[in-house]
Motif scaffolding. Structure first.
Motif, PDB file in Angstrom:
ATOM      1  N   UNK A  11       0.831  -1.205   0.000  1.00 26.63           N
ATOM      2  CA  UNK A  11       0.000   0.000   0.000  1.00 26.63           C
ATOM      3  C   UNK A  11       0.863   1.252   0.000  1.00 26.63           C
ATOM      4  N   UNK A  12       1.869   1.286   0.864  1.00 25.10           N
ATOM      5  CA  UNK A  12       2.755   2.453   0.923  1.00 25.10           C
ATOM      6  C   UNK A  12       3.483   2.666  -0.395  1.00 25.10           C
ATOM      7  N   UNK A  13       3.954   1.575  -1.004  1.00 25.95           N
ATOM      8  CA  UNK A  13       4.658   1.684  -2.270  1.00 25.95           C
ATOM      9  C   UNK A  13       3.743   2.179  -3.387  1.00 25.95           C
ATOM     10  N   UNK A  14       2.510   1.665  -3.421  1.00 30.46           N
ATOM     11  CA  UNK A  14       1.569   2.101  -4.464  1.00 30.46           C
ATOM     12  C   UNK A  14       1.194   3.572  -4.285  1.00 30.46           C
ATOM     13  N   UNK A  15       1.002   4.006  -3.043  1.00 30.68           N
ATOM     14  CA  UNK A  15       0.617   5.398  -2.806  1.00 30.68           C
ATOM     15  C   UNK A  15       1.768   6.353  -3.113  1.00 30.68           C
ATOM     16  N   UNK A  16       3.008   5.916  -2.888  1.00 29.61           N
ATOM     17  CA  UNK A  16       4.145   6.750  -3.267  1.00 29.61           C
ATOM     18  C   UNK A  16       4.115   7.031  -4.763  1.00 29.61           C
ATOM     19  N   UNK A  17       3.892   6.003  -5.573  1.00 28.02           N
ATOM     20  CA  UNK A  17       3.852   6.182  -7.024  1.00 28.02           C
ATOM     21  C   UNK A  17       2.624   7.001  -7.441  1.00 28.02           C
ATOM     22  N   UNK A  18       1.544   6.808  -6.733  1.00 26.99           N
ATOM     23  CA  UNK A  18       0.300   7.514  -7.049  1.00 26.99           C
ATOM     24  C   UNK A  18       0.399   9.008  -6.753  1.00 26.99           C
ATOM     25  N   UNK A  19       1.075   9.355  -5.646  1.00 26.76           N
ATOM     26  CA  UNK A  19       1.052  10.723  -5.145  1.00 26.76           C
ATOM     27  C   UNK A  19       2.314  11.526  -5.448  1.00 26.76           C
ATOM     28  N   UNK A  20       3.376  10.876  -5.928  1.00 24.76           N
ATOM     29  CA  UNK A  20       4.670  11.548  -5.996  1.00 24.76           C
ATOM     30  C   UNK A  20       4.639  12.811  -6.862  1.00 24.76           C
ATOM     31  N   UNK A  21       4.017  12.748  -8.019  1.00 23.03           N
ATOM     32  CA  UNK A  21       3.969  13.896  -8.914  1.00 23.03           C
ATOM     33  C   UNK A  21       2.604  13.983  -9.563  1.00 23.03           C
ATOM     34  N   UNK A  22       2.133  15.216  -9.752  1.00 23.92           N
ATOM     35  CA  UNK A  22       0.873  15.397 -10.441  1.00 23.92           C
ATOM     36  C   UNK A  22       0.682  16.832 -10.898  1.00 23.92           C
ATOM     37  N   UNK A  23      -0.227  16.996 -11.830  1.00 21.69           N
ATOM     38  CA  UNK A  23      -0.639  18.318 -12.304  1.00 21.69           C
ATOM     39  C   UNK A  23      -1.965  18.652 -11.620  1.00 21.69           C
ATOM     40  N   UNK A  24      -1.990  19.802 -10.958  1.00 18.42           N
ATOM     41  CA  UNK A  24      -3.168  20.198 -10.195  1.00 18.42           C
ATOM     42  C   UNK A  24      -3.978  21.221 -10.992  1.00 18.42           C
ATOM     43  N   UNK A  25      -5.288  20.988 -11.104  1.00 18.24           N
ATOM     44  CA  UNK A  25      -6.209  21.898 -11.773  1.00 18.24           C
ATOM     45  C   UNK A  25      -7.380  22.163 -10.848  1.00 18.24           C
ATOM     46  N   UNK A  26      -7.789  23.412 -10.745  1.00 19.47           N
ATOM     47  CA  UNK A  26      -8.884  23.735  -9.844  1.00 19.47           C
ATOM     48  C   UNK A  26      -9.630  24.992 -10.261  1.00 19.47           C
TER      49      UNK A  26
END
Length: 288
Positions: free
Chosen positions: A267-282
């Motif tokens: 779970x920790x490993x998957x969330x690291x890959x999921x959350x590490x980088x992203x483009x934020x739009x709001x």
């Protein structure tokens, strides 16, 4: 009483009363300008709310088993997206600073293997192996600090900014699919309980660099890039900053300990890959 006449320049320059009066007026004008220049908030408005999400291309697996390099089974894979929907509120505490609070929701996939001893036979030599595909869903909550680049014309919460934040995550998992390979000793095709509590919590630290654009003094458009890293999960993810429980080897007498640790690590490993980088739009509103 001596009066000051605007057309008598020489008398004005040599009249102490007029000079004193003009000095007071000039002081008040400068003071008023200084006060208005230091007022925080865009047009005096300090509080804003944003709704949106953080998105990135997924290596996998996603909640629907998509992924460029990691997926469950033979029928998964392909292009997929990581997403983390969020709601954020911010308040300008000065012309170039703001504080924020946030809440969010994410959903993704996770693949892991577990082991259990056979119900009968030699448990020290044989074991049943389980391939598990989980859907992970989670709530996040956090707070942050923003600084705005006034040299580029920004005034909080408008303009170019940088941000740091802390975020907590509460994750729960559901087994969506499972494949079990039974040991030769297990002819019943029944297996023992996995002993996994599918819940996991952790904190992460992040940085964000972006831009707030305000339309018609009310509508806020936000775009940014975001980086996020879990705190104190290095042993689980293979990275630094580790204060977590060391890896546990399989013990047929206590398989639930091994399976639980495998779940936490995956779970920790998957969330690291999921959350590490992203483009934020709001998109949101500048309220008051």
């Amino acid at each position: 009483m001596t009066k000051c006449r605007s057309n008598e320049v020489d008398r004005l320059l040599h009249n102490p009363f007029c000079m004193k009066k003009l000095s007071h007026i000039l002081f008040l004008l400068l003071a008023a300008y200084g006060l208005s220049a230091q007022a925080p908030g865009y047009l005096g408005k300090r509080f804003y709310v944003l709704g949106g999400g953080v998105f990135s291309v997924s290596a996998g697996p996603t909640a629907n088993n998509k992924g460029l390099s990691d997926y469950y089974g033979d029928k998964g894979g392909g292009f997929g997206m990581n997403y983390h929907y969020n709601l954020q509120a911010g308040y300008a505490i000065s012309r170039h600073q703001a504080i924020t609070i946030m809440a969010g929701y994410l959903k993704t996939g996770m693949y892991m293997t577990a082991q259990t001893p056979p119900p009968f036979g030699d448990i020290n030599y044989y074991y049943d192996q389980h391939e598990l595909f989980y859907n992970l869903r989670g709530l996040s909550y956090g707070f942050g600090y923003q600084w705005f680049k006034t040299k580029k014309g920004a005034i909080a919460p408008f303009g170019t900014y940088g941000s740091v934040f802390l975020r907590g995550h509460s994750i729960a998992g559901d087994i969506l699919d499972k494949k079990t390979t039974f040991s030769p000793e297990n002819t019943t095709h029944q297996h023992r309980l996995l002993g996994i509590d599918p819940h996991f919590s952790y904190w992460s630290a992040g940085m964000e660099f972006g831009q707030n654009t305000i339309i018609r003094d009310k509508i806020v458009l936000n775009y940014a890039i975001q980086f996020n890293y879990p705190l104190f999960q290095g042993a689980r993810t293979g990275g630094p900053l580790s204060l977590s429980t060391p890896y546990v080897s399989y013990d047929p007498e206590n398989p639930e300990v091994f399976n639980q640790e495998t779940f936490n690590n995956a779970t920790a490993s998957r969330l690291l890959k999921h959350e590490f980088f992203g483009v934020k739009l709001g998109i949101g509103l500048l309220l008051f």
